[in-house]
Design a protein around this motif. Structure first.
Motif, PDB file in Angstrom:
ATOM      1  N   MET A  64       0.672   4.039  -2.857  1.00  0.00           N
ATOM      2  CA  MET A  64       0.282   5.420  -2.570  1.00  0.00           C
ATOM      3  C   MET A  64       1.395   6.393  -2.937  1.00  0.00           C
ATOM      4  N   PHE A  97      -4.212  13.571  -1.997  1.00  0.00           N
ATOM      5  CA  PHE A  97      -3.426  14.120  -3.096  1.00  0.00           C
ATOM      6  C   PHE A  97      -3.890  15.509  -3.518  1.00  0.00           C
ATOM      7  N   PHE A 105       3.221  10.319  -9.197  1.00  0.00           N
ATOM      8  CA  PHE A 105       2.721  10.408 -10.566  1.00  0.00           C
ATOM      9  C   PHE A 105       1.833  11.639 -10.740  1.00  0.00           C
ATOM     10  N   VAL A 106       0.894  11.795  -9.815  1.00  0.00           N
ATOM     11  CA  VAL A 106      -0.025  12.939  -9.890  1.00  0.00           C
ATOM     12  C   VAL A 106       0.755  14.243  -9.783  1.00  0.00           C
ATOM     13  N   ILE A 119      -6.977   0.263   5.369  1.00  0.00           N
ATOM     14  CA  ILE A 119      -5.884  -0.645   5.017  1.00  0.00           C
ATOM     15  C   ILE A 119      -5.572  -1.593   6.169  1.00  0.00           C
ATOM     16  N   SER A 167       2.511  19.841 -16.350  1.00  0.00           N
ATOM     17  CA  SER A 167       1.537  20.605 -17.139  1.00  0.00           C
ATOM     18  C   SER A 167       1.498  22.062 -16.700  1.00  0.00           C
ATOM     19  N   LEU A 168       1.746  22.311 -15.407  1.00  0.00           N
ATOM     20  CA  LEU A 168       1.794  23.709 -14.958  1.00  0.00           C
ATOM     21  C   LEU A 168       2.914  24.460 -15.651  1.00  0.00           C
ATOM     22  N   LEU A 204       1.665  25.182 -19.045  1.00  0.00           N
ATOM     23  CA  LEU A 204       0.472  25.998 -19.223  1.00  0.00           C
ATOM     24  C   LEU A 204       0.615  27.426 -18.695  1.00  0.00           C
ATOM     25  N   ILE A 205       1.489  27.629 -17.701  1.00  0.00           N
ATOM     26  CA  ILE A 205       1.568  28.966 -17.119  1.00  0.00           C
ATOM     27  C   ILE A 205       2.409  29.895 -17.982  1.00  0.00           C
ATOM     28  N   HIS A 213      -4.939  27.684 -11.528  1.00  0.00           N
ATOM     29  CA  HIS A 213      -4.454  26.313 -11.674  1.00  0.00           C
ATOM     30  C   HIS A 213      -4.444  25.606 -10.330  1.00  0.00           C
ATOM     31  N   SER A 217       1.659   6.628  -6.766  1.00  0.00           N
ATOM     32  CA  SER A 217       0.569   7.360  -7.422  1.00  0.00           C
ATOM     33  C   SER A 217       0.626   8.837  -7.045  1.00  0.00           C
ATOM     34  N   GLY A 218       1.038   9.134  -5.804  1.00  0.00           N
ATOM     35  CA  GLY A 218       1.207  10.535  -5.405  1.00  0.00           C
ATOM     36  C   GLY A 218       2.255  11.213  -6.254  1.00  0.00           C
ATOM     37  N   TRP A 242       0.830  -1.208   0.000  1.00  0.00           N
ATOM     38  CA  TRP A 242       0.000   0.000   0.000  1.00  0.00           C
ATOM     39  C   TRP A 242       0.860   1.252   0.000  1.00  0.00           C
ATOM     40  N   TRP A 273      -8.468  19.274 -14.562  1.00  0.00           N
ATOM     41  CA  TRP A 273      -8.799  20.526 -13.881  1.00  0.00           C
ATOM     42  C   TRP A 273      -8.936  21.709 -14.829  1.00  0.00           C
ATOM     43  N   ILE A 275      -5.554  29.129 -22.512  1.00  0.00           N
ATOM     44  CA  ILE A 275      -4.350  28.300 -22.423  1.00  0.00           C
ATOM     45  C   ILE A 275      -4.045  27.657 -23.766  1.00  0.00           C
ATOM     46  N   ILE A 288      -6.644  22.400  -9.509  1.00  0.00           N
ATOM     47  CA  ILE A 288      -5.970  21.111  -9.291  1.00  0.00           C
ATOM     48  C   ILE A 288      -6.522  20.486  -8.012  1.00  0.00           C
ATOM     49  N   ASN A 330       1.786  36.081 -11.697  1.00  0.00           N
ATOM     50  CA  ASN A 330       0.898  35.551 -12.729  1.00  0.00           C
ATOM     51  C   ASN A 330      -0.409  35.125 -12.073  1.00  0.00           C
ATOM     52  N   LEU A 390       2.884  14.915 -12.976  1.00  0.00           N
ATOM     53  CA  LEU A 390       2.008  15.323 -14.079  1.00  0.00           C
ATOM     54  C   LEU A 390       1.551  16.762 -13.900  1.00  0.00           C
ATOM     55  N   THR A 391       1.175  17.082 -12.660  1.00  0.00           N
ATOM     56  CA  THR A 391       0.679  18.421 -12.371  1.00  0.00           C
ATOM     57  C   THR A 391       1.763  19.465 -12.595  1.00  0.00           C
TER      58      THR A 391
END
Lengths: 115, 611
Positions: free
Chosen positions: A91, B203, A97-98, B175, A105-106, A109-110, B239, A94-95, A87, B293, B302, B243, B233, A101-102
Motif C-alpha cells: 500500500m 489514494f 507511486f501514484v 486484510i 505530471s502536475l 502540465l500546470i 487537476h 503504490s501510494g 500489505w 484524469w 494542456i 485526480i 492558476n 506520478l501525480t
C-alpha cells in the motif's frame, strides 16, 4: 472469563532466550541505522552550509538524501522490514507511486509550456 | 457494559450509538435512499424545465443550483453511501468476520457522512444552494457570490472525511479479519471489488481534501491559489478535482461490478467464469483509474502530446472492462438462468454498460472530444455508465440481499414491473441525449430556443424521466407491500457465499462459530461436497463484542457546528464546534473501553433456535 480477552493487558513473566536475542539484534540495527541517519542529515546540512558546493548540485543531492532518509525510517524505525508487513509495503509503495506520478505530471502540465 | 445491559437498550438510543456493522449498513442505506430520492426530484425538476423550449418553469439561477446539487447529491450522498451500506453489511458476512476491524470508526464515518450531507442540503434554506456545477471549477466557484459554495466546500469536506475513514476501515477488515481458509483468492468478488474501491478511496480522496482546502482558503480567507491576477492558476483546481474525480467514478462502479459478479453466478447456477481474471481486471481498472484524469480536460489546452498520452491511457481501460464483460457473458453461457428481478437488473446492465463504454472510448479520442466536450453527449455517456452500472447494480443488490438484511422477500411481480419501467424510462431519457449533444445542445443550459431540432428529443427525454420517477415510486410500493413474505429468507436464492449461511435476522455476532472456508464459493462447496453446513473453525465460546458509543455522533456534530461558524465567519461558533469534536476524541482516547462478552450459553441458546 478468558484472561487473554484483553489485548492491552501487560505481558507477564520473563521473555524467552530467543526473544532476548531477537531484541538484542533489533537494538543493534536500530543503533546502526540511527547513526546512519545522523550522518545523512549532517551531509545534507553541510552540503548546504558550505560555500564550495554549488546549489545546482546541493539541491538534488539533499532531495535524494531526504528520500533515502524516509525509506530508512520506514524500514528500520517503523518496522516495515519485518515479516507480515506485505500489505503495508504494497500500500505504501503504490501510494507513493501514484503520488509521485501525480506530482510529476502536475509540474509538467500546470506550467506555461504546452506539451 | 455487561451483556444484560447491552441487551436492554432503548431502540432510538441503540441506533444512535450503534457500532454494529449491520445496523450502520442499514443507516447508510436509509440515508442514501433519502438523498437518492432528493437527487432524483432535482433531476425531474430540471427535466420539466427542459421539456419545452424557452420554458419558464424555473429560473436560470435555481436551475444552476439544481444541477449542481443533483450531481453532488447523487455522487457523494446517494451512490457512494448506498454502496457503503451494502459493503458494511456484506463484507464482514462474506469473509466470515464478526464485525469490521474498527467498529467505532465505522460509526464515526457514517455520522460524518450524514452531517456533511445535511450541511450541503441546508444550503437550500440558507440563501441558495451551490451553483457552480458538481465540478465547481475555479474561478466560477471561487468568485461565486453568496454562501452556496461555502456549503459545498465544507459539506464535502466533512462527508469526505467520513468516506476516507470508511475506506480505510474496509481495507483493514479485508486484510485482517478473514475467516480461516478464506485466502485472498477465495474472497467473493463483491468483497474484492469493494477492497479495490477502498484502495481508490484511500489514494484519491486526499486530492479532493487538498482541492477543497485550497478553495476554502480562497473563499473564506482571501488566499489566491486560483486567482490569476495575483499569480494563481485556475487549472490547479481542475487537476486536483479530476485526480480525485476520475478514481471516484471507479469507486462508484467497481462495487457495482462486484454485485453483478455475485448475482449472475447465483442465478445462472454456475461458478463465476474466470474468477482470477476478474480479480486481475479489477486491480488493473483501479490502477489505470489514476492515469487518466486529464481526459476530462482535453479542451483546456494542456497540449497535443499530453492529450494523446491521456487518450491512449483512457482507451486502455476498455481492455480490462471488456475482460469483465466477456466473463459475465461466459458465466451466463450454458447456465440455468433464472429471470429474477435481481438478475434482470444484472442482465440489463450488460448491454447498457457496453453502450456507455463505447461512448466513453469515443470521448477518449481527444480530437473528437473537442466536438463532444460539455454537450449532452457527455451527459448521456456518464448517465449510461453511472445509472446503467452503479444504479442497476444497487437495484440488483437491493432485490438480491433484501431478504438477508430486512428479513422479507420483495415481491417479484412488482419488482419486474419496476425493472421494465425503469429500464424503458432510463433509455428513453438518455438515449436521445446522445443526439441532442451531437446536434450541439450544451450541458447545464437552463433553456434552449425553439426550432433548432431540439424540441422533440427534449420532450421524449423528459417523458423518460417521468417513467423513472414512477418506477421509483413502484419500488417504494414494493418495499412496503412485501413485508409479509417472511418465509424462506435465510437462503432464498440457493446462494454460494458465506452471507447466506447466517440465520435471518443475522445475530449481532454474525457467526456463532467462525466458519472454516475450504473453497471459493464456500457455501456452494459445502452444499455439494459437504453436508450443506459450514464446518466450524472454533468451539462455541464467549464472544467479545464492542460497546456502543454516542461519541461518533458527537464528534461529527462538532464538525457540523464548526462548519457553520466558518461559513458565516462567526469564529467563536467554529471554535465551540471544534471543542465539541475534540472533547469527543479526548473522551474516546482516555476512557478504557474493553467491550463486553456474550456468554457461550446465550450463543448456544440462539443456535438451538430457542430464546
Amino acid at each position: 472469563m478468558d484472561p487473554h480477552a484483553d489485548p492491552s493487558a501487560p505481558l507477564q513473566g520473563e521473555p524467552s532466550n530467543q526473544t532476548k536475542r531477537k531484541l538484542k539484534r533489533e537494538m543493534r540495527t536500530q543503533l546502526v541505522s540511527f547513526v546512519l541517519m545522523i550522518f545523512i542529515t549532517s551531509m545534507a546540512f553541510f552540503s548546504i552550509a558550505s560555500d564550495v558546493i554549488p546549489n545546482g548540485f546541493a539541491i538534488p543531492f539533499i532531495l535524494i538524501l531526504a528520500g533515502l532518509q524516509v525509506v530508512l525510517q520506514l524500514y528500520f524505525f517503523m518496522h516495515m522490514n519485518e515479516k507480515g508487513t506485505g500489505w503495508v509495503n504494497a500500500m505504501i509503495w503504490s501510494g507513493l507511486f501514484v503520488a509521485a506520478l501525480t506530482v510529476a505530471s502536475l509540474m509538467l502540465l500546470i506550467g506555461v509550456v504546452k506539451y | 457494559m455487561s451483556y444484560e445491559k447491552a441487551q436492554s437498550k432503548n431502540v432510538i438510543w441503540d441506533w444512535l450509538t450503534t457500532v454494529d456493522h449491520k445496523k450502520i449498513g442499514i443507516l447508510y442505506l436509509a440515508a442514501g435512499a433519502f438523498f437518492f430520492a432528493v437527487g432524483g426530484l432535482e433531476a425531474i425538476l430540471m427535466r420539466i424545465q427542459l421539456m419545452f423550449p424557452e420554458s419558464s418553469f424555473i429560473q436560470a439561477q435555481t436551475f444552476n443550483e439544481l444541477l449542481t446539487m443533483h450531481g453532488t447529491t447523487m455522487v457523494f450522498l446517494a451512490a457512494m453511501p448506498l454502496l457503503f451500506g451494502f459493503m458494511n453489511y456484506m463484507i464482514p458476512l462474506q469473509i466470515g468476520a464478526r464485525d469490521v476491524a474498527f467498529p467505532f470508526l465505522n460509526a464515526l464515518g457514517f455520522w460524518l457522512f450524514l452531517f456533511g450531507g445535511i450541511l450541503l442540503n441546508v444550503s437550500w434554506f440558507a440563501g441558495g444552494a451551490p451553483d457552480a456545477g458538481w465540478t465547481a471549477y475555479a474561478p466560477l466557484s471561487s468568485e461565486s457570490p453568496g454562501h452556496g459554495l461555502d456549503f459545498y466546500v465544507l459539506g464535502l469536506q466533512v462527508s469526505g472525511i467520513g468516506t476516507l475513514i470508511g475506506g480505510i476501515n474496509f481495507l483493514v477488515t479485508v486484510i485482517n479479519m478473514r475467516a480461516p481458509g478464506m485466502s485472498m483468492m477465495r474472497m467473493p468478488l463483491f468483497t474484492w471489488s469493494s477492497f479495490v474501491a477502498s484502495m481508490l478511496i484511500l489514494f484519491a480522496f486526499p486530492a479532493l481534501t487538498i482541492g477543497l482546502l485550497l478553495l476554502m482558503l480562497e473563499r473564506l480567507f482571501g488566499a489566491t491559489y486560483f486567482g490569476v491576477d495575483l499569480g494563481g492558476n485556475v487549472i490547479i483546481w481542475q487537476h486536483l478535482f479530476w485526480i480525485f474525480g476520475h478514481p471516484e467514478v471507479y469507486i462508484l462502479i467497481l462495487p457495482a461490478f462486484g454485485i453483478f459478479s455475485e448475482v449472475l453466478p447465483t442465478f445462472a447456477k454456475k461458478r463465476l467464469f474466470g474468477y482470477s481474471a476478474m480479480v486481475f481486471a479489477t486491480l488493473i481498472i483501479g490502477f489505470l483509474g489514476f492515469m487518466v484524469w486529464a481526459h476530462h480536460m482535453f479542451t483546456v489546452g494542456i497540449g497535443p502530446v499530453a492529450n494523446a498520452i491521456f487518450a491512449v491511457a483512457t482507451m486502455a481501460i476498455a481492455v480490462p472492462t471488456g475482460i469483465k464483460i466477456f466473463n459475465w457473458l461466459l458465466t451466463l453461457w450454458g447456465g440455468r438462468i433464472q429471470f429474477t428481478t435481481a438478475n434482470l437488473f444484472a442482465l440489463g446492465f450488460i448491454p447498457t454498460f457496453v453502450m456507455g463504454g463505447v461512448t466513453g472510448v469515443m470521448l477518449a479520442a481527444s480530437a473528437a472530444d473537442y466536438q463532444f466536450h460539455d454537450t449532452y453527449f457527455v451527459v448521456a455517456h456518464f448517465h449510461y455508465v453511472i445509472i446503467g452500472g452503479t444504479v442497476f447494480g444497487l437495484f440488483a443488490g437491493v432485490f438480491y440481499w433484501w431478504p438477508k438484511i430486512f428479513g422479507y422477500r420483495l415481491n417479484e411481480t412488482l419488482g419486474k414491473v419496476f425493472f421494465w419501467l425503469f429500464l424503458t424510462g432510463f433509455h428513453l431519457t438518455f438515449f436521445v441525449q446522445h443526439f441532442l449533444g451531437l446536434m450541439g445542445m450544451q450541458r447545464r443550459v437552463a433553456s434552449y430556443l425553439p426550432g433548432q431540432g431540439l424540441d422533440q428529443l427534449n420532450f421524449i427525454s423528459t417523458i423518460g424521466a417521468f417513467l423513472m420517477g414512477v418506477a421509483f415510486i413502484i419500488l417504494l410500493v414494493t418495499i412496503f407491500t412485501s413485508m409479509k413474505n417472511t418465509t424462506n429468507v435465510s437462503d432464498p436464492w440457493d446462494g454460494r457465499t458465506l452471507e447466506w449461511t447466517t440465520t435471518t435476522p443475522v445475530p449481532e455476532y454474525n457467526f456463532a462459530q467462525t466458519p472454516l472456508v475450504r473453497e471459493l464459493d464456500a457455501f456452494w462447496y459445502e452444499k455439494y461436497e459437504g453436508d450443506g453446513k459450514m464446518k466450524a473453525a472454533e468451539p462455541i465460546g464467549d464472544i467479545h463484542m464492542p460497546n456502543g458509543s454516542i461519541l461518533p455522533l458527537i464528534i461529527a456534530f462538532g464538525l457540523f457546528v464548526a462548519s457553520f461558524g466558518l461559513i458565516y465567519a462567526v469564529y467563536p461558533l467554529a471554535i465551540v464546534g471544534l471543542i465539541i469534536s475534540f472533547i469527543g476524541m479526548f473522551l474516546r482516547s482516555v476512557k478504557e473501553d474493553h467491550g463486553y462478552h456474550i456468554p457461550a450459553e446465550a450463543v448456544k441458546r440462539d443456535k438451538d433456535g430457542g430464546k
